[in-house]
Scaffold this active site. Sequence first.
Site, short mmCIF file in Angstrom:
data_model
loop_
_atom_site.label_atom_id
_atom_site.label_comp_id
_atom_site.label_asym_id
_atom_site.label_seq_id
_atom_site.Cartn_x
_atom_site.Cartn_y
_atom_site.Cartn_z
N ARG A 1 40.54 50.91 36.69
CA ARG A 1 41.31 51.85 37.50
C ARG A 1 41.96 51.14 38.69
O ARG A 1 43.17 50.99 38.77
CB ARG A 1 40.41 53.01 37.98
CG ARG A 1 41.18 54.19 38.59
CD ARG A 1 41.55 54.04 40.04
NE ARG A 1 40.41 53.80 40.91
CZ ARG A 1 40.50 53.57 42.22
NH1 ARG A 1 41.70 53.55 42.81
NH2 ARG A 1 39.44 53.32 42.95
N ASP A 2 41.14 50.62 39.60
CA ASP A 2 41.68 50.05 40.83
C ASP A 2 42.35 48.70 40.60
O ASP A 2 43.24 48.31 41.36
CB ASP A 2 40.57 49.91 41.87
CG ASP A 2 41.11 49.78 43.28
OD1 ASP A 2 42.26 50.19 43.51
OD2 ASP A 2 40.39 49.27 44.15
N HIS B 1 32.82 50.02 48.58
CA HIS B 1 33.95 49.44 47.84
C HIS B 1 34.75 48.63 48.86
O HIS B 1 35.42 49.19 49.72
CB HIS B 1 34.80 50.59 47.25
CG HIS B 1 36.04 50.14 46.57
ND1 HIS B 1 36.24 50.30 45.23
CD2 HIS B 1 37.18 49.55 47.04
CE1 HIS B 1 37.44 49.83 44.89
NE2 HIS B 1 38.02 49.38 45.99
N HIS C 1 37.51 45.69 49.90
CA HIS C 1 38.64 44.85 49.53
C HIS C 1 38.50 43.48 50.20
O HIS C 1 37.88 43.35 51.25
CB HIS C 1 39.96 45.51 49.93
CG HIS C 1 40.39 46.57 48.97
ND1 HIS C 1 41.69 46.72 48.56
CD2 HIS C 1 39.70 47.53 48.33
CE1 HIS C 1 41.79 47.73 47.71
NE2 HIS C 1 40.58 48.24 47.56
N CYS D 1 45.45 49.16 46.80
CA CYS D 1 45.92 50.55 46.83
C CYS D 1 47.44 50.60 46.96
O CYS D 1 48.01 50.01 47.89
CB CYS D 1 45.28 51.30 48.00
SG CYS D 1 45.89 52.99 48.20
N ASN E 1 40.69 43.04 45.52
CA ASN E 1 39.36 43.63 45.63
C ASN E 1 38.32 42.52 45.68
O ASN E 1 38.64 41.34 45.49
CB ASN E 1 39.09 44.52 44.41
CG ASN E 1 39.76 45.87 44.52
OD1 ASN E 1 39.34 46.71 45.30
ND2 ASN E 1 40.80 46.08 43.74
#
Length: 308
Positions: A14-15, A206, A208, A239, A248
């Site tokens: 996803r990210d 989470h 980055h 994002c 990330n």
Amino acid sequence: MMNRQVEIIEVGPRDGFQNLKEYIPAAEKIRIIEELIGAGVRHMQITSFVSPAAIPQLRDGREVAAAVLEKHPDLDLFALVPNFRGAQNAWETGLRKVTNVISLSSAHNMANIRRTHDQSFAELEKITAALPELNACLDIATAFGCPFQGKQREVEPLLAFERRAYDLGVRTFNLCDTVGMADPRQVREFITATRETFPDVRIEIHIHDTRGLGVACTLAGIEAGADGVQSTLGGLGGCPFAPGASGNTSTEDLVFMLEEMGYDTGIDFRKILSAAKREFKCIDGNYSGANIRVANTIDELAEAPCIH
């Protein structure tokens, strides 16, 4: 030091993918997910149920989720949803766990999902009320800082924000460092305060790697008692609605560090590194990982003769 288990949650499907302009076919996404599972990953965010107009890359979310769920019904698989419609689509596809995202920063929340805080919490309440059997977790975006409003240096706004979700029945908070502003001390303080205020919640982080502190902040979170830590294969991602949100924390770098320190991640480092190097070679994107750029692992160097 005795081994400790650490739950690594892979969010690359996803990210990692969401910001890429060149479409990755569903079959290739599924192949990468299968490779991650083959390396030992048991907790994974496999897609997002979001408008294709907002994130075209994830327009195949239903197809990807259905295929992976059919083959791996016992794994901890989930999706990100920005609203009730996304949660409903995830439920109908067979997922029983989602993460709803709301930004601590009101400015980023408006840029990201076009809602005020009140509107976002009303939408979260709608999800929990209409789908009581769905495990709705909360991703708290910009928990440590925002590209529009700066670093979040006080913990009180976070705790008040968490209280609103807690009162709606949410019991998993994921503190997200959306643009890599966090530092290790801040991570420890925010997790400790959250744990003391809400002792019965699950806390994830989470981080980055925008400023090179991804692994350090994640380790600080683990040492502060985080229940799970999120990362992406190769450190791919960022994002699309947060200026400067590059990269990330890399899953394989995290596995490497933790296994070297005596932690048990349940993930095979060589296999996850192989998957990361393959993705790095085949998919163009912003990668923050270090091990994908190193020719040999430590073990491979030890096995080779030393030449001076």
